[in-house]
Design a protein around this motif. Structure first.
Motif, PDB file in Angstrom:
ATOM      1  N   LEU B  26      -0.799   8.293  -4.170  1.00 35.02           N
ATOM      2  CA  LEU B  26       0.475   7.606  -4.225  1.00 35.02           C
ATOM      3  C   LEU B  26       0.772   6.898  -2.904  1.00 35.02           C
ATOM      4  N   SER B  30       2.327   2.962  -1.159  1.00 34.17           N
ATOM      5  CA  SER B  30       3.631   3.037  -0.526  1.00 34.17           C
ATOM      6  C   SER B  30       3.782   1.946   0.541  1.00 34.17           C
ATOM      7  N   SER B  31       4.068   0.764   0.113  1.00 33.67           N
ATOM      8  CA  SER B  31       4.272  -0.291   1.103  1.00 33.67           C
ATOM      9  C   SER B  31       5.425  -1.173   0.662  1.00 33.67           C
ATOM     10  N   LYS B  32       5.818  -2.033   1.516  1.00 38.28           N
ATOM     11  CA  LYS B  32       6.977  -2.855   1.186  1.00 38.28           C
ATOM     12  C   LYS B  32       6.593  -4.158   0.518  1.00 38.28           C
ATOM     13  N   LEU B  34       5.817  -6.952  -2.107  1.00 35.62           N
ATOM     14  CA  LEU B  34       6.397  -7.286  -3.405  1.00 35.62           C
ATOM     15  C   LEU B  34       5.355  -7.972  -4.266  1.00 35.62           C
ATOM     16  N   LEU B  38       8.426  -7.411  -7.487  1.00 32.03           N
ATOM     17  CA  LEU B  38       8.736  -5.991  -7.621  1.00 32.03           C
ATOM     18  C   LEU B  38       7.994  -5.212  -6.553  1.00 32.03           C
ATOM     19  N   PRO B  39       8.627  -4.208  -6.035  1.00 29.81           N
ATOM     20  CA  PRO B  39       7.951  -3.405  -5.008  1.00 29.81           C
ATOM     21  C   PRO B  39       6.689  -2.789  -5.598  1.00 29.81           C
ATOM     22  N   LEU B  41       5.125  -0.036  -5.071  1.00 30.61           N
ATOM     23  CA  LEU B  41       5.224   1.368  -5.438  1.00 30.61           C
ATOM     24  C   LEU B  41       5.800   1.545  -6.842  1.00 30.61           C
ATOM     25  N   TYR B  42       6.875   0.856  -7.093  1.00 24.87           N
ATOM     26  CA  TYR B  42       7.540   1.043  -8.383  1.00 24.87           C
ATOM     27  C   TYR B  42       6.729   0.449  -9.507  1.00 24.87           C
ATOM     28  N   LEU B  45       4.076   2.996 -10.182  1.00 21.24           N
ATOM     29  CA  LEU B  45       4.603   4.172 -10.872  1.00 21.24           C
ATOM     30  C   LEU B  45       4.882   3.883 -12.334  1.00 21.24           C
TER      31      LEU B  45
END
Lengths: 905, 68
Positions: B26, B30-32, B34, B38-39, B41-42, B45
């Motif tokens: 995961l 985990s980075s910023k 886009l 959309l990010p 990470l999301y 997920l």
């Protein structure tokens, strides 16, 4: 918005729920249930999403970004395995009539009352705070909706009759009682409740999606827009990455773990997932429907969070309330009302389900055992009272939740208290999971494991809360209990640096599981524990309509069982159950005095549904006498069973053979006995026949010897008799020997082709002297000259001579000899005009030693064997010998012998 | 597909998802950044999330007629 609108809408909504529940129960009573389908089932599972999901997720997203997700990822992870895990739990629970998660644990470990008590207490401690935060959520939402300025719903420092939360609590109590205690169902199924919950799940999803859509597409321009704008704000951008948002891997992992446990073992979850389940196969669909629901309800959480942060830049709006505050800020009052109702749905569904589940546990695991212990069974006759006890426990639980709310929960966020409850529910996991897959886990292990886990949980989570509420001195947090630094609630054993929840989850589960395992390995199980363990772990073996595993040989009076069932299930239900049993086993219980173990088990199972496994066990054992099997005995039996099975097959084969042999022997024996009897008869008769003449000879000889001067006439007479008798003896012996010879000749001796006519002529000629001497008139008629037969000349001659001799003996004046034939036989008639033979004697004369008596003739001259011998010889030649006669009209003896051409076949 | 086949497949989905949705994997996402606005990470997920649902559905739907 005015308070009146809010209150009336809420009440109207509750009424709607009640109508839905009522409708569902009506349909069920008609047999057209609307609840028995996988969609409703999956929706009912969504009671997992409470006001916490509704309000608190956004709040948590604001602080830890993606950190709100593990709560939902946990169940998603586990869902595929539900088909194995949950399905097994359901099948076990239906078979064992389990009514709650505490009942499940208690039942698995030998129907232990103490485990039931511990589990119930842990559940109460864990869930009451959770209920209280739902109260808080409702009140807060009302507060916001009516614009907090006039603080209509202010609940702090307010006299009781102004306290909204009290009224909310009361309203919830009333509705819970109405939903859950209208009647007593031994299966603890409440279709109305399930329908209402499912409906509420839809409402909360719709409401959340509505506000989410509004924020994302109404205020902003879609997802991309929200996130892009958020990125510009450093504080917000932090949330995009996990590491920067302050959640670490341990926390993420443990949160996932405890939510995995919670989704099944929270009392309300267990209740809807297992107890209310109508068909184990529904789990298949729920396994992907439920994660889908979770996905949908979480899609907009982040956009709302980011949106809220962007909108309310000055930070004086609680993130927990974004879902409400945002629509209100934009003047969308109707949407805000919808959202409130959504939140209200989420909260009430949780409260009602959880409180019902808790009341069942209190009833069956606390109240009933206590009553049974402290009062005799006579005083505990409770069908009517069970419902009232249930209602009282509902009120008590809500009261406690209210008190908790007033004293503690104001200062805590929804999420933190929710997670505290999750960790409590997770304490059930080791006992349940190991109980389902490891037969060796024992009651002692479960008790110690659960107790230690609960203790650690209590010390590390709710206990420190009390510090903040001022009930407990604060130095304990810093310096540890009694000043021992390794007993610090937030840093147990020196483990520092973890967040509270993770810390608690880690230690409590570690101790719980390891204690359970180690203690189980060092303790033994009672026979009942073993039986239950076997049922639970191997449920699929028993689920196929088998009766309960009969480990206890119990007997009770049918009367007592009936009595017991009446008291706790009511007369109607008892009658129905007993009728069903009678039909199933084809037995009439009114004729039986003693109930067998099957009936006892049947009764116990149904009682379990009403009052829980532990209490049912106690009640049944009060009326049933047990022959308890010792562990050793049982193990021996189990070991030997294998051997026995092998032996029995071999034995069966042997015994079949033996039976066959026995039958054959019996048959042979019977035959031998018959022959023996016949022989004995024969010997008796022959010796008798011999004895008679010998006696005469002896007597007369003696007289002659003793009387030398007996006169000549007398002497001649005696000597004549002696001679005659000697001849008789000789004749008899000859005939017996003859008979022996004939009977032992299986074949007919020397067989030749004979001219029957010539044979008869010869015999006739040899008797001529006798005929002339006796002055008998005779005729010899031959109708057919050519009579060829196959046979033994001597024997046949013997027959003819015998018959002729008899004829001469018995005739008055004349005899007739006639030879003829028909198509297949040569026929000889010998006729005399003697006194004839009576009908009843005609068959008998052909038998051994039978002589026809005649008063005129005196002693019979024959031996009685003649005709028998003749018959034997004739029959050996394949022929027949018969007689026709009437008294005083003479007799005709007929011999019939098959002709040669016929004999050839 | 037998019952135990299905069980193993479901178990493997669970294990796979557990690994994918936990650190350290995961952490990779985990980075910023886009992606499509959309990010990362999301996106990651939710994609895994949806896939789990779909795979479960695929494995399970063949069994439903048989269960009836």
């Amino acid at each position: 918005m005015s308070a009146a609108v809010v209150i009336s809408t809420s009440l109207a909504y509750l009424l709607l729920l009640f109508l839905i529940a009522y409708y569902a129960e009506r349909r069920e009573a008609q047999g057209k249930s609307i609840v028995r389908n996988p969609f409703i089932y999956a929706l009912s599972l969504a009671v997992y999403c409470t006001a916490w999901t509704f309000y608190g997720s956004v709040g948590r997203a604001v602080t830890v970004g993606a950190g709100f997700l593990p709560i939902y990822l946990g169940p998603t992870l586990l869902a595929p395995l539900w088909i194995l895990l949950l399905r097994k739990m359901i099948i076990i629970s239906k078979q064992q009539r389990i009514t709650s998660v505490a009942d499940f644990i208690s039942s698995r470990y030998g129907k232990s009352t103490s485990l039931g008590v511990i589990a119930t207490i842990v559940a109460l401690l864990g869930i009451i705070p959770y209920v209280s935060i739902q109260l808080k959520a409702i009140v807060t939402s009302f507060d916001i909706l009516t614009a907090s300025k006039n603080k209509f719903f202010e609940t702090i420092d307010v006299p009781l009759y102004y306290d909204t939360s009290l009224y909310v609590a009361i309203a919830l109590a009333i509705f819970t009682i109405l939903f859950g205690t209208r009647h007593l169902d031994p299966n603890e199924r409440h279709e109305g409740l399930v329908a209402a919950i499912a409906f509420e799940s839809v409402v909360k999803l719709v409401a959340f999606l509505a506000v989410g859509t509004f924020v994302t597409f109404g205020i902003f321009n879609g997802f991309a827009d929200v996130f892009t704008q958020g990125l510009k704000n450093d504080a917000i951008a932090k949330l995009y990455s996990l590491t920067e948002s302050g959640i670490d891997s341990m926390e993420w992992f443990w949160l996932t773990i405890i939510s995995t446990c919670a989704v099944l073992f929270l009392p309300r979850q267990f209740h809807v997932a297992v107890v209310e389940n109508t068909d184990a196969n529904h789990v298949t669909r729920a396994a992907w429907l439920f994660p889908l629901y979770l996905l949908l309800i979480n899609i907009f959480v982040l956009p709302i969070a980011i949106g809220g942060l962007l909108i309310f830049q000055n930070g004086n709006v609680e993130p927990d309330t974004f879902v409400l505050s945002i629509p209100l800020a934009y003047g969308k009052d109707v949407l805000a009302l919808l959202v409130t109702i959504g939140g209200f749905s989420a909260a009430t569904s949780m409260v009602i389900t959880a409180v019902i589940a808790l009341s069942i546990m209190i009833n069956n695991n606390l109240v009933m055992p206590a009553l049974l212990r402290f009062r005799s069974m006579e005083e505990v006759s409770l069908t009517r009272h069970l419902l009232n006890i249930r209602r009282i426990s509902i009120i008590v639980v809500l009261l406690l939740a209210y008190l908790y709310y007033k004293s503690v929960s104001l200062s805590y966020s929804l999420v933190s208290i929710g997670l505290m409850s999750f960790t409590a529910a997770a304490q059930f996991a080791p006992a349940i999971l190991l109980g389902m897959y490891w037969k060796r886990s024992t009651k002692t292990g479960a008790i110690t494991g659960l107790s230690i886990g609960a203790l650690i949980w209590a010390f590390t989570l709710p206990f420190p809360n009390l510090i903040e509420a001022g009930i407990v001195p604060s130095h304990i947090v810093e310096q540890g209990l009694f000043g021992w630094s390794w007993l610090r609630p937030y840093a147990l054993f020196g483990l520092e640096g973890m967040d509270y929840i993770t810390h608690s989850a880690f230690w409590s589960l570690l101790f719980n599981t390891s204690t359970l395992v180690f203690v189980s390995l060092y303790t033994t199980q009672s026979p009942l524990e073993l039986a239950q363990a076997d049922i639970f772990v191997n449920i699929y073996k028993y689920a196929r309509g088998g009766t309960d595993y009969e480990i206890m040989r119990r007997r009770a009076k049918v009367q007592d069982i009936r009595h017991l069932l009446h008291r706790f299930l009511g007369e109607t239900r008892t009658k129905r159950l007993l009728n069903k049993y009678e039909k199933l086993h084809d037995i009439d219980l009114s004729k039986e005095k003693i109930a067998n173990a099957e009936l006892v088990n049947y009764a116990e199972i149904h009682l379990t549904g009403a009052i829980g496994a532990a209490s049912a066990k106690i009640l049944i054992s009060s009326v049933a006498k047990e022959d308890p099997i010792s562990l050793e005995e049982m193990l021996n039996v189990l070991e030997q069973t294998q051997e026995i099975m092998q032996y029995s097959q071999a034995l069966e084969k042997k015994s079949e053979e033996l039976e066959r042999m026995t039958q054959q022997l019996q048959h042979a024996n019977a035959q031998l006995q018959e022959l023996d009897r016949m022989k004995a008869d024969f010997v008796t008769t022959v010796t008798h026949e011999l004895r008679t003449p010998i006696t005469s000879i002896k007597a007369l000889s003696k007289i002659l010897l003793d009387n030398p001067d007996l006169n000549l006439e007398k002497r001649s007479e005696f000597l004549e008799i002696i001679t005659t008798e000697s001849e008789r003896i000789t004749r008899l012996i000859n005939q017996v020997l003859d008979l022996e010879k004939i009977q032992s000749e299986k074949d007919k001796g020397t067989l030749q082709t004979l001219d029957f006519v010539k044979l008869v002529e010869k015999a006739y000629l040899s008797l001529q002297p006798l005929l002339n001497e006796k002055n008998v008139q005779h005729t010899f008629t031959i109708h057919h000259n050519d009579l060829k037969i196959m046979g033994n000349a001597d024997r046949l001659t013997q027959v003819v001579v015998n018959l002729l001799g008899n004829a001469v003996k018995f005739c008055k004046n004349s005899i007739n000899i006639i030879l003829e034939c028909n198509n297949s036989n040569a026929i000889l008639h010998i006729q005399d005009d003697g006194r004839g033979i009576a009908m009843q004697d005609q068959a008998a004369i052909f038998e051994k030693f039978i002589q026809v008596n005649d008063v005129h003739e005196g002693k019979p001259q024959g031996s009685g064997l003649g005709l028998f011998i003749s018959k034997t010889i004739v029959e050996q030649h394949g022929g027949t010998i018969t007689v026709e006669s009437e008294p005083d009209k003479g007799a005709t003896f007929t011999v019939s012998i098959p002709l040669l051409n016929r004999q050839m076949d | 597909m037998t019952r135990s086949d299905r069980a193993y497949r479901l178990l493997s989905i669970t294990i796979l998802t557990a690994i994918l949705l936990n650190f350290p994997i995961l952490g990779i996402f985990s980075s910023k950044m886009l992606v499509w606005g959309l990010p990362l990470l999301y996106l990651y997920l939710f994609i895994i999330w949806i896939s789990t649902i779909i795979f479960t559905w695929l494995i399970v739907r063949n069994f439903e007629p048989r269960n009836r």
